[in-house]
Design an enzyme around this catalytic site. Structure first.
Site, PDB file in Angstrom:
ATOM      1  N   SER A 165      11.708 -15.170  -6.113  1.00 11.55           N
ATOM      2  CA  SER A 165      12.339 -13.920  -5.678  1.00 11.55           C
ATOM      3  C   SER A 165      13.491 -14.143  -4.699  1.00 11.55           C
ATOM      4  CB  SER A 165      11.280 -13.049  -4.993  1.00 11.55           C
ATOM      5  OG  SER A 165      11.886 -12.001  -4.283  1.00 11.55           O
ATOM      6  N   GLU A 222      13.952 -12.436  -2.270  1.00 11.73           N
ATOM      7  CA  GLU A 222      13.439 -12.184  -0.921  1.00 11.73           C
ATOM      8  C   GLU A 222      13.309 -13.489  -0.128  1.00 11.73           C
ATOM      9  OE1 GLU A 222      13.745  -8.591  -0.299  1.00 11.73           O
ATOM     10  OE2 GLU A 222      12.243  -9.357   1.100  1.00 11.73           O
ATOM     11  N   TYR A 232       5.183 -11.706   1.946  1.00 10.26           N
ATOM     12  CA  TYR A 232       5.483 -11.779   0.505  1.00 10.26           C
ATOM     13  C   TYR A 232       6.438 -12.937   0.217  1.00 10.26           C
ATOM     14  CZ  TYR A 232       7.789 -10.649  -3.922  1.00 10.26           C
ATOM     15  OH  TYR A 232       8.328 -10.722  -5.188  1.00 10.26           O
TER      16      TYR A 232
HETATM   17  P1  NAP Z   1       4.691  -5.225 -10.443  1.00 12.05           P
HETATM   18  O1  NAP Z   1       5.164  -4.098 -11.281  1.00 12.05           O
HETATM   19  O2  NAP Z   1       4.163  -4.950  -9.091  1.00 12.05           O
HETATM   20  O3  NAP Z   1       3.538  -5.985 -11.293  1.00 12.05           O
HETATM   21  C1  NAP Z   1       2.713  -6.945 -10.703  1.00 12.05           C
HETATM   22  C2  NAP Z   1       1.636  -7.345 -11.680  1.00 12.05           C
HETATM   23  O4  NAP Z   1       0.752  -8.277 -11.044  1.00 12.05           O
HETATM   24  C3  NAP Z   1       0.743  -6.188 -12.148  1.00 12.05           C
HETATM   25  O5  NAP Z   1       0.427  -6.382 -13.506  1.00 12.05           O
HETATM   26  C4  NAP Z   1      -0.490  -6.364 -11.288  1.00 12.05           C
HETATM   27  O6  NAP Z   1      -1.652  -5.819 -11.858  1.00 12.05           O
HETATM   28  C5  NAP Z   1      -0.592  -7.875 -11.260  1.00 12.05           C
HETATM   29  N1  NAP Z   1      -1.461  -8.372 -10.200  1.00 12.05           N
HETATM   30  C6  NAP Z   1      -1.440  -8.064  -8.886  1.00 12.05           C
HETATM   31  N2  NAP Z   1      -2.388  -8.734  -8.240  1.00 12.05           N
HETATM   32  C7  NAP Z   1      -3.029  -9.494  -9.157  1.00 12.05           C
HETATM   33  C8  NAP Z   1      -4.118 -10.386  -9.116  1.00 12.05           C
HETATM   34  N3  NAP Z   1      -4.762 -10.670  -7.983  1.00 12.05           N
HETATM   35  N4  NAP Z   1      -4.542 -10.976 -10.264  1.00 12.05           N
HETATM   36  C9  NAP Z   1      -3.922 -10.694 -11.424  1.00 12.05           C
HETATM   37  N5  NAP Z   1      -2.890  -9.846 -11.528  1.00 12.05           N
HETATM   38  C10 NAP Z   1      -2.459  -9.257 -10.416  1.00 12.05           C
HETATM   39  O7  NAP Z   1       5.821  -6.328 -10.286  1.00 12.05           O
HETATM   40  P2  NAP Z   1       7.146  -6.562 -11.189  1.00 12.05           P
HETATM   41  O8  NAP Z   1       8.251  -5.782 -10.612  1.00 12.05           O
HETATM   42  O9  NAP Z   1       6.785  -6.444 -12.610  1.00 12.05           O
HETATM   43  O10 NAP Z   1       7.460  -8.084 -10.828  1.00 12.05           O
HETATM   44  C11 NAP Z   1       6.926  -9.165 -11.624  1.00 12.05           C
HETATM   45  C12 NAP Z   1       6.921 -10.426 -10.784  1.00 12.05           C
HETATM   46  O11 NAP Z   1       8.258 -10.746 -10.397  1.00 12.05           O
HETATM   47  C13 NAP Z   1       6.150 -10.337  -9.480  1.00 12.05           C
HETATM   48  O12 NAP Z   1       5.571 -11.604  -9.236  1.00 12.05           O
HETATM   49  C14 NAP Z   1       7.196 -10.030  -8.437  1.00 12.05           C
HETATM   50  O13 NAP Z   1       6.764 -10.463  -7.174  1.00 12.05           O
HETATM   51  C15 NAP Z   1       8.355 -10.825  -8.978  1.00 12.05           C
HETATM   52  N6  NAP Z   1       9.693 -10.312  -8.646  1.00 12.05           N
HETATM   53  C16 NAP Z   1      10.008  -9.029  -8.882  1.00 12.05           C
HETATM   54  C17 NAP Z   1      11.289  -8.581  -8.633  1.00 12.05           C
HETATM   55  C18 NAP Z   1      11.691  -7.157  -8.908  1.00 12.05           C
HETATM   56  O14 NAP Z   1      12.748  -6.746  -8.406  1.00 12.05           O
HETATM   57  N7  NAP Z   1      10.953  -6.416  -9.712  1.00 12.05           N
HETATM   58  C19 NAP Z   1      12.256  -9.476  -8.140  1.00 12.05           C
HETATM   59  C20 NAP Z   1      11.892 -10.800  -7.933  1.00 12.05           C
HETATM   60  C21 NAP Z   1      10.604 -11.217  -8.208  1.00 12.05           C
HETATM   61  P3  NAP Z   1      -2.033  -4.256 -11.638  1.00 12.05           P
HETATM   62  O15 NAP Z   1      -1.243  -3.509 -12.681  1.00 12.05           O
HETATM   63  O16 NAP Z   1      -3.493  -4.261 -11.858  1.00 12.05           O
HETATM   64  O17 NAP Z   1      -1.633  -3.892 -10.246  1.00 12.05           O
HETATM   65  O1  F7E Z   2      13.155  -2.064  -0.888  1.00 14.85           O
HETATM   66  C1  F7E Z   2      14.750  -0.231   1.827  1.00 14.85           C
HETATM   67  C2  F7E Z   2      13.834  -1.391   2.164  1.00 14.85           C
HETATM   68  O2  F7E Z   2      10.790  -1.932  -1.627  1.00 14.85           O
HETATM   69  C3  F7E Z   2      14.551  -2.233  -1.021  1.00 14.85           C
HETATM   70  C4  F7E Z   2      10.359  -6.231  -4.912  1.00 14.85           C
HETATM   71  O3  F7E Z   2      10.431  -6.108  -6.303  1.00 14.85           O
HETATM   72  O4  F7E Z   2      12.679  -6.826  -4.752  1.00 14.85           O
HETATM   73  C5  F7E Z   2      11.708  -5.899  -4.304  1.00 14.85           C
HETATM   74  O5  F7E Z   2      11.594  -5.948  -2.894  1.00 14.85           O
HETATM   75  C6  F7E Z   2      15.234  -1.894   0.287  1.00 14.85           C
HETATM   76  C7  F7E Z   2      14.579  -2.533   1.509  1.00 14.85           C
HETATM   77  O6  F7E Z   2      12.354  -3.608  -2.683  1.00 14.85           O
HETATM   78  C8  F7E Z   2      12.649   2.710   1.766  1.00 14.85           C
HETATM   79  O7  F7E Z   2      13.680  -1.520   3.568  1.00 14.85           O
HETATM   80  C9  F7E Z   2      14.556   2.133   2.620  1.00 14.85           C
HETATM   81  O8  F7E Z   2      15.573  -3.011   2.377  1.00 14.85           O
HETATM   82  O9  F7E Z   2      12.613  -1.245  -3.227  1.00 14.85           O
HETATM   83  P1  F7E Z   2      12.165  -2.126  -2.142  1.00 14.85           P
HETATM   84  P2  F7E Z   2      12.461  -5.011  -1.926  1.00 14.85           P
HETATM   85  O10 F7E Z   2      11.780  -4.992  -0.630  1.00 14.85           O
HETATM   86  O11 F7E Z   2      13.886  -5.447  -1.951  1.00 14.85           O
HETATM   87  C10 F7E Z   2      12.413  -8.199  -4.428  1.00 14.85           C
HETATM   88  C11 F7E Z   2      13.508  -9.045  -5.010  1.00 14.85           C
HETATM   89  C12 F7E Z   2      11.056  -8.629  -4.809  1.00 14.85           C
HETATM   90  O12 F7E Z   2      10.825  -9.794  -5.127  1.00 14.85           O
HETATM   91  C13 F7E Z   2       9.954  -7.658  -4.557  1.00 14.85           C
HETATM   92  O13 F7E Z   2       8.805  -7.976  -5.362  1.00 14.85           O
HETATM   93  O14 F7E Z   2      15.140  -0.484   0.480  1.00 14.85           O
HETATM   94  N1  F7E Z   2      14.077   1.076   1.921  1.00 14.85           N
HETATM   95  N2  F7E Z   2      13.687   3.146   2.539  1.00 14.85           N
HETATM   96  C14 F7E Z   2      12.903   1.400   1.379  1.00 14.85           C
HETATM   97  N3  F7E Z   2      12.064   0.705   0.581  1.00 14.85           N
HETATM   98  C15 F7E Z   2      10.946   1.326   0.170  1.00 14.85           C
HETATM   99  N4  F7E Z   2      10.077   0.666  -0.655  1.00 14.85           N
HETATM  100  N5  F7E Z   2      10.634   2.603   0.539  1.00 14.85           N
HETATM  101  C16 F7E Z   2      11.453   3.340   1.338  1.00 14.85           C
HETATM  102  O15 F7E Z   2      11.151   4.489   1.661  1.00 14.85           O
END
Ligand code: NAP
Ligand code: F7E
Length: 343
Positions: free
Chosen positions: A128, A130, A152
């Site tokens: 990620s 992050e 995270y």
């Molecule tokens: P998501 O919608 O939160 O999905 C996470 C998945 O992980 C869900 O299927 C969840 O199951 C499963 N999970 C959580 N805890 C688990 C456990 N203990 N054992 C088995 N499964 C578990 O996340 P996403 O947005 O699809 O992201 C996919 C991956 O990419 C994640 O690893 C995330 O951290 C990473 N990532 C995401 C982003 C982004 O912007 N979306 C960016 C960079 C990296 P449930 O449905 O049961 O909760």
């Molecule tokens: O926040 C700001 C918050 O929670 C984005 C995950 O998929 O991307 C995701 O992480 C920004 C942050 O995503 C609210 O403070 C303001 O600066 O949508 P977010 P994230 O934290 O960037 C990375 C790449 C991952 O890997 C993660 O799994 O928006 N923000 N106000 C807020 N964020 C949330 N959630 N809620 C608010 O009310």
């Protein structure tokens, strides 16, 4: 080809499963046992592919290494995509141990299962942006320094590094996808983009009258999830296992997202949005911008959906959802829930 996807019920898991099934893969996915069935993002795939045994779901939790290794041994996949995580950064401050355990135990259990298998199995780790920490306002690539700011991000950094260790030590085809934020109508409702588009739909239909967010100045490189899962598959087909940045190369503030989403339905966000300290994180990542040049050049990958298209698609989807919700409310089938103050 046989793929195993951990986290298939999540946003990315659903797009990746869809794309692999369309390519003719047999897809196995892990599902956590929960008190309510949580397969809504893949129900359309279950009804289409379950009968032919092309999509097979297994109960497995990444915190149970035995279940993970049994699964790899039983399925004998060609490719493993490790997408499971507690993926919410703010929640990781509240549940740091749980978040860390999934990131660390999950990745190493899968890698051990692969190492102890006779078959050559490719491994994808969901790394990620992050992990970069966003301290400097510059474009980030595969060589940029990591500076994690949340539990995270630290747990993702462990998984990232252990993936490299297994690649280098045991010659496993193990890749890290350093993905910047990617969104869609299937995004969890507590991430900022979806929280905004859902609120826009509900405000437009009179179901909600305000939206409380945190840091409106934060800036993110937001792309479309379906484009990014396509990149995951491309990385697994590349001749060598490597680390890849996937991003759009554009960054926008939360305010810009608000402006775009509200203006699209002829509303002024200033009339509805407030910022509360409650949603600020103990440690914020202020600015993220990715440089996807390597993936563009070597994988021939590029993001297909623009920022404007992404926002509009998400708002369109949530307008339909709000319309359905209003009908149910009018028919007395559900009770009004205004804004949930905790998400
Ligand atoms: P998501 O919608 O939160 O999905 C996470 C998945 O992980 C869900 O299927 C969840 O199951 C499963 N999970 C959580 N805890 C688990 C456990 N203990 N054992 C088995 N499964 C578990 O996340 P996403 O947005 O699809 O992201 C996919 C991956 O990419 C994640 O690893 C995330 O951290 C990473 N990532 C995401 C982003 C982004 O912007 N979306 C960016 C960079 C990296 P449930 O449905 O049961 O909760
Ligand atoms: O926040 C700001 C918050 O929670 C984005 C995950 O998929 O991307 C995701 O992480 C920004 C942050 O995503 C609210 O403070 C303001 O600066 O949508 P977010 P994230 O934290 O960037 C990375 C790449 C991952 O890997 C993660 O799994 O928006 N923000 N106000 C807020 N964020 C949330 N959630 N809620 C608010 O009310």
């Amino acid at each position: 080809m046989i793929a195993l996807i951990t986290g298939i019920t999540g946003q990315d898991g659903s797009y990746l499963a869809e794309q692999l099934l369309a390519k003719g893969y047999t897809v196995h996915g892990t599902v956590r046992r929960s008190s309510v069935i949580n397969t809504s993002r893949i129900d359309h795939l279950i009804s289409e592919y379950d009968n032919d045994k092309k999509l097979i779901l297994h109960y497995s939790d990444l915190l149970d290494p035995g279940s993970v290794s049994n699964l790899v041994n039983k399925i004998q996949p060609d490719e493993v995509y490790n997408l499971a995580a507690q993926s919410h950064v703010a929640v990781s401050f509240e549940n740091p141990i749980f978040t860390s355990q999934i990131g660390t135990l999950g990745s190493i259990s899968l890698l051990e299962a692969i190492r102890n298998n006779d078959k050559e199995i490719k491994f994808y780790q969901a790394s990620s942006s992050e992990m970069y920490g966003g301290a400097i306002e510059k474009s980030l690539n595969e060589q940029s320094k990591f500076d994690p700011k949340s539990p995270y991000a630290v747990s993702k950094l462990f998984a990232h590094e252990i993936t490299k260790v297994y690649r280098e030590s045991y010659d496993i085809f193990a890749v890290n996808g350093l993905l910047f934020n990617h969104e869609s109508s299937r995004r969890g409702e507590t991430f900022v983009t979806r929280k905004i588009t859902k609120a826009v739909g509900r405000i437009k239909y009179g179901i909600q009258n305000k939206l409380t967010l945190g840091n409106l100045e934060a800036s993110r490189d937001w792309g479309f999830a379906g484009d990014y899962t396509h990149a995951m598959w491309k990385m697994m087909q590349y001749k060598t296992p490597e680390d890849w940045v996937i991003a759009t190369g554009e960054t926008h503030t939360v305010k810009e997202f608000l402006e775009k989403a509200f203006t699209y339905v002829d509303l002024d966000w200033n009339d509805y949005v407030q910022s509360s300290e409650d949603y600020f994180r103990p440690n914020e990542v202020n600015y993220l911008l990715g440089d996807p040049e390597k993936a563009k050049k070597l994988l021939k990958w590029k993001p297909e959906k623009s920022f404007d298209e992404l926002v509009e698609d998400m708002v369109d989807h949530d307008l339909l959802e709000a319309e359905k919700e209003l009908t149910l409310l009018k028919d007395g089938l559900i009770k009004p829930t205004w804004e949930n103050p905790n998400i």
